[in-house]
Design an enzyme around this catalytic site. Structure first.
Site, short mmCIF file in Angstrom:
data_model
loop_
_atom_site.label_atom_id
_atom_site.label_comp_id
_atom_site.label_asym_id
_atom_site.label_seq_id
_atom_site.Cartn_x
_atom_site.Cartn_y
_atom_site.Cartn_z
N HIS A 54 -8.12 -0.12 -5.76
CA HIS A 54 -7.74 -0.30 -4.36
C HIS A 54 -6.34 0.30 -4.17
O HIS A 54 -5.56 0.40 -5.12
CB HIS A 54 -7.70 -1.78 -4.00
CG HIS A 54 -9.04 -2.41 -3.90
ND1 HIS A 54 -9.27 -3.56 -3.18
CD2 HIS A 54 -10.25 -2.07 -4.43
CE1 HIS A 54 -10.54 -3.91 -3.28
NE2 HIS A 54 -11.16 -3.02 -4.03
N GLU A 56 -3.57 -0.82 -2.98
CA GLU A 56 -2.44 -1.65 -3.42
C GLU A 56 -2.29 -1.64 -4.94
O GLU A 56 -1.17 -1.54 -5.46
CB GLU A 56 -2.63 -3.11 -2.97
CG GLU A 56 -2.76 -3.30 -1.49
CD GLU A 56 -4.19 -3.32 -0.99
OE1 GLU A 56 -4.47 -4.10 -0.06
OE2 GLU A 56 -5.05 -2.58 -1.53
N CYS A 84 -7.27 -7.78 0.01
CA CYS A 84 -8.36 -8.66 -0.43
C CYS A 84 -7.80 -9.66 -1.44
O CYS A 84 -6.62 -9.64 -1.78
CB CYS A 84 -9.47 -7.83 -1.05
SG CYS A 84 -9.00 -7.05 -2.62
N CYS A 87 -6.22 -7.90 -4.54
CA CYS A 87 -4.94 -7.25 -4.24
C CYS A 87 -3.86 -8.27 -3.91
O CYS A 87 -2.70 -8.10 -4.30
CB CYS A 87 -5.12 -6.25 -3.12
SG CYS A 87 -6.15 -4.84 -3.64
#
Length: 153
Positions: A54, A56, A84, A87
């Site tokens: 992801h 991040e 999410c 993250c």
């Protein structure tokens, strides 16, 4: 909301745009320390075949490498979509000072929409939070991405 918040979120949006070239959901992240960008990231799950890639996570890994340690306690992370659970956990573990978000994620957001991990006093760290920075532009990029992939009737 400061001018620098807008400027750094625009850079995060540029990172999100890169995702369109490799069919990843367009989310971008930027890590800033003392007003200087030290790392950027974009969703790379499809291109890297990595469920943890992801934006991040990618940006945090690059930032940690840049500063030479995993603690990013002086950092602000700008991200175009509310993080999410994974993250949010990474942001907590990196001990970031502040998280600035664009669009909210009503389905999987873990910073206020569905869950609220970054303000849970039972956890080890509570960063400062800013919401809805360039939220419309961030949401529009995501909406356009998914509309192009839905079958037309």
């Amino acid at each position: 909301m400061s001018t620098s918040d807008l400027d750094f979120m625009r850079v995060a949006l540029e990172q999100a745009q890169h995702c369109l070239g490799h069919n990843d959901v367009p989310v971008g992240a930027v890590v800033v320390v003392d007003g200087v960008i030290i790392a950027t990231g974009e969703n790379r799950r499809e291109v890297d075949r990595d469920p943890t890639a992801h934006a991040e996570i990618v940006a945090l890994r690059r930032a940690a490498e840049m500063v030479g340690q995993w603690r990013l306690s002086d950092a602000t992370v700008y991200v175009t979509l509310e993080p999410c659970v994974m993250c949010a956990g990474a942001l907590l573990n990196a001990r970031v000072a502040r998280v600035v978000m664009g669009a909210t994620d009503l389905k999987a957001g873990a910073v206020g929409s569905r869950y609220n991990l970054l303000t849970d006093p039972r956890l080890m760290h509570e960063p400062e939070l800013s919401y809805d920075v360039l939220a419309d532009a961030c949401a529009e990029l995501l909406t356009d991405f998914f509309e192009q992939r839905r079958p037309k009737n």
